[in-house]
Design an enzyme around this catalytic site. Structure first.
Site, PDB file in Angstrom:
ATOM      1  CD  GLU A  47      -2.774   0.867   2.613  1.00  0.00           C
ATOM      2  OE1 GLU A  47      -3.751   1.622   2.752  1.00  0.00           O
ATOM      3  OE2 GLU A  47      -2.477  -0.043   3.424  1.00  0.00           O
ATOM      4  CE  LYS A 116      -7.348   1.109   3.258  1.00  0.00           C
ATOM      5  NZ  LYS A 116      -6.147   1.358   4.106  1.00  0.00           N
ATOM      6  CB  CYS A 172      -4.828  -2.222   3.659  1.00  0.00           C
ATOM      7  SG  CYS A 172      -4.131  -2.680   5.275  1.00  0.00           S
TER       8      CYS A 172
END
Length: 681
Positions: A47, A116, A172
């Site tokens: 990330e 994200k 994530c």
């Protein structure tokens, strides 16, 4: 490997330093070049790769954001001469918002950007201070270095020239959410899910990541490629371990070395054909896609030409993948005892239920001194023990025929005595001779004719005795025939190993029976005397013992006739569990069995039995398997007695895992095998 649907993927832990964009970019490109040299198709970085993750308010500095966008251009340019598709993390600005993004780069082109969806803002995390979430970002575009590319969570990427190379991306925290966006990408057709993660390490967190990756790959019927930040991130308040793991259908395929100070690629080949086959079989997956609005119709499919595919399709990249030699045998040393206990007790519990349901007063078993009857006996003994029945309720009969050896007969008697069951012997030779005489068979006249009729007379008589004895003693016949024999049709229809009142071994292949018997010895399930006999049975040549030994003393060998069971069980697994083409089964078998010194063997496997086979041998026995399985033996499987399924790898009951016509032909499978193997053309 590409022709068989494999895609080579890698997690990457590059060199990095907090907010040092130039250094991080150089690290990304350096690992991309290494991946190119290893013929990797897809590389997943951590990330916020270009900026680093743990830099807090620096993520809102305009100088950093501008430099990251420039660095993105550098990576794109460097990718022109590289074959892998790169998935890298970066903070990118769209309008008046900054997003935590994954950028997909291939062959000098930025294919798309995924934001994200879920931003952690608890405990050590403070992402909502810096980023806007990507939920609801659909059908959008973003400008990067002046070029407009697809932006949103509604994209999957697909190679036009490599079927199965279709992937989606989440970042994530996304897979820690109750409804991970990767699940929707999988329902939209992505067979590989990528997760770019930072995820600081604390005690137990590595196990949590394994749990989520395994769960995601199993539930979404996909491969899951997870790459977390490592050494080089800021340790102001946190530490990083650089964990990379790759799962496929719930199974761990590869993992990186954690806490490594050097950059690392964790590489493995993913079987997209296996994933596709499982999705076709699992109708719940299709139902879920429909229930969620058919995302395959609404998601944008970004199609690209994959530079890693040879134009003539002939590039041999080998195979970087663990291929189990014994797919039916437990292979996890940590859970070996539990897995064997479970397999054994599935049979025991099923037999117990049949005993109580029928109110049986006895169990009738033909004891030959071979593997199958031995295993049926120890299962029966354990069932009686658990039900509080005396073992004398088991009535074991050894029935020597024209070819019964002294060693197997001796083992049969020793086993029955060690088990303290009711043991008897019935010599079938007089009855068999009378039947052969009545049939005017040449053997009855003194000629050494050992044909199928000669063999089946003996098999039939044994079964006839056992069924009549079951009626006499108010019990039922416990079958000894196993899954391997049913696959190959290596049993006499209506009698012998084919027929019983309850086929307790019907879901257990020969290789698993061998291993379970070893397990009963190692775990001292029975007395030492019994274990000694079990060891002798394991060392005995597998034979039906229906034809007398030749002048050289050689006995009738089953595996010389139908092939090694370890190969046949390998073929069986890949055929019934995933419907793999014979040419691919041969490819997998070659990589599993060509070198006895390579790869893992089941824990405790005897050194003197670690065999290897060349491609010609594999192909020859596979051709035999295809003919027997598809064109010959189904009529026997269509008339099976009841018996429990034991392994998730598959069974052959016509009421369960396998339904097929008894009069099919094997032409399609034979043609595929011959077309896929040059040696057979």
């Amino acid at each position: 490997m590409h022709s068989h649907g494999f895609v080579r993927v890698a997690t990457c832990t590059p060199c990095s330093r907090p907010a040092d964009v130039a250094y991080n970019t150089a690290g990304v490109i350096a690992e991309a070049k290494k991946a190119h040299a290893q013929n990797v198709d897809l590389v997943v970085y951590p990330e916020l790769t270009l900026s680093s993750y743990a830099i807090d308010d620096l993520l809102l500095q305009q100088a950093l954001l501008v430099r990251v966008e420039e660095a993105m251009g550098e990576v794109i340019e460097a990718s022109r001469d590289l074959s892998p598709v790169l998935v890298i993390g970066a903070p990118l600005k769209r309008g008046d918002k900054v997003y935590n993004c994954a950028a997909v780069i291939a062959n000098g082109e930025l294919l798309g950007v995924i934001p994200k969806s879920y931003l952690p803002n608890y405990r050590e995390f403070y992402e909502k201070r810096y980023f806007a979430h990507g939920r609801g970002c659909e059908d959008l575009w973003i400008a990067v270095n002046g070029e407009e590319v697809p932006f949103g969570t509604d994209v999957v990427f697909a190679a036009s020239n490599l079927p199965g190379f279709t992937f989606g991306v989440e970042i994530c925290e996304d897979f820690w959410a109750p409804n991970p966006p990767g699940t929707m990408a999988a329902l939209a057709g992505a067979q590989i899910l990528c997760n770019l993660s930072a995820s600081p390490i604390t005690i137990g967190r590595a196990d949590d990541r394994h749990l989520h990756c395994r769960s995601s790959s199993a539930r979404s019927i996909c491969a899951y490629v997870y790459s977390a930040s490592g050494h080089g991130e800021s340790t102001t308040d946190l530490a990083w371990d650089g964990q990379g793991v790759i799962y496929e259908l719930g199974g761990l395929m590869a993992e990186s070395t954690r806490f490594d100070l050097e950059p690392e690629l964790c590489v493995v080949d993913i079987d997209t054909q296996r994933i596709a086959a499982e999705r076709v079989r699992n109708q719940t997956f299709a139902d879920a896609a429909e229930a969620h609005g058919r995302p395959e119709d609404s998601y944008r499919r970004i199609v690209f030409d994959h530079a890693g595919v040879a134009e003539d399709g002939a590039l041999d990249k080998g195979l970087i993948r663990p291929v189990r030699r014994f797919p039916f045998v437990p292979n996890n040393a940590k859970t070996l005892d539990e897995d064997c206990y479970e397999a054994f007790n599935i049979q025991v519990d099923a037999l117990m239920r049949r005993i109580t349901a029928t109110h049986a007063k006895s169990l009738i078993i033909g004891i030959s001194g071979g593997l199958d009857s031995t295993h049926a006996l120890i299962v029966s003994a354990k069932a009686c023990d658990r039900l509080g029945m005396p073992r004398t309720a088991i009535r074991g009969y050894t029935m020597p025929g024209f070819a019964t050896s002294d060693s197997t007969k001796s083992n049969a008697w020793k086993l029955m005595e060690a088990m303290e069951i009711t043991a008897e012997e019935i010599d079938i030779k007089p009855a068999a001779t009378r039947m052969l005489e009545d049939m005017k068979h040449p053997f009855a006249g003194g000629e050494p004719v050992y044909d199928v009729t000669f063999e089946n007379v003996q098999a039939g008589l044994r079964t006839d005795y056992l069924f009549r004895l079951a009626g006499q003693h108010s019990g039922f016949v416990v079958g000894t025939g196993d899954l391997s024999e049913l696959a190959l049709g290596w049993c006499t229809y209506g009698v012998g190993d084919h027929m019983s009142h309850y086929g307790v071994n019907a879901g257990v292949p020969k290789t698993l029976i061998q291993y379970l018997i070893r397990w009963t010895i190692q775990t001292e399930q029975f007395s030492n005397v019994c274990s000694d006999v079990l060891g002798a049975v394991l060392d005995t040549e597998i034979s039906p013992e229906l034809v007398p030994a030749g002048e050289d003393g050689a006995i009738q060998s089953t595996e010389e006739r139908i092939g090694p069971y370890e190969l046949n069980d390998f073929f069986l697994h890949h055929t019934i569990r995933y419907g793999q083409r014979p040419s691919k089964v041969a490819f997998l078998a070659y990589h599993a069995w060509r070198n006895a010194q390579a790869g893992k063997w089941p824990d405790g496997f005897p050194e003197n039995r670690k065999n290897e086979y060349d491609l010609a041998t594999i192909a020859g026995w596979l051709e035999s398997f295809v003919k027997r399985f598809f064109a010959f033996s189904q009529f026997k499987r269509s008339a099976l007695p009841n018996g429990p399924k034991v392994s998730s790898q598959g069974a052959l009951s016509p009421r369960g895992d396998w339904r097929a016509p008894s009069d099919a032909v094997a032409d399609v499978w034979l043609e595929d095998l011959k077309a896929g193997l040059p040696s057979l053309k």
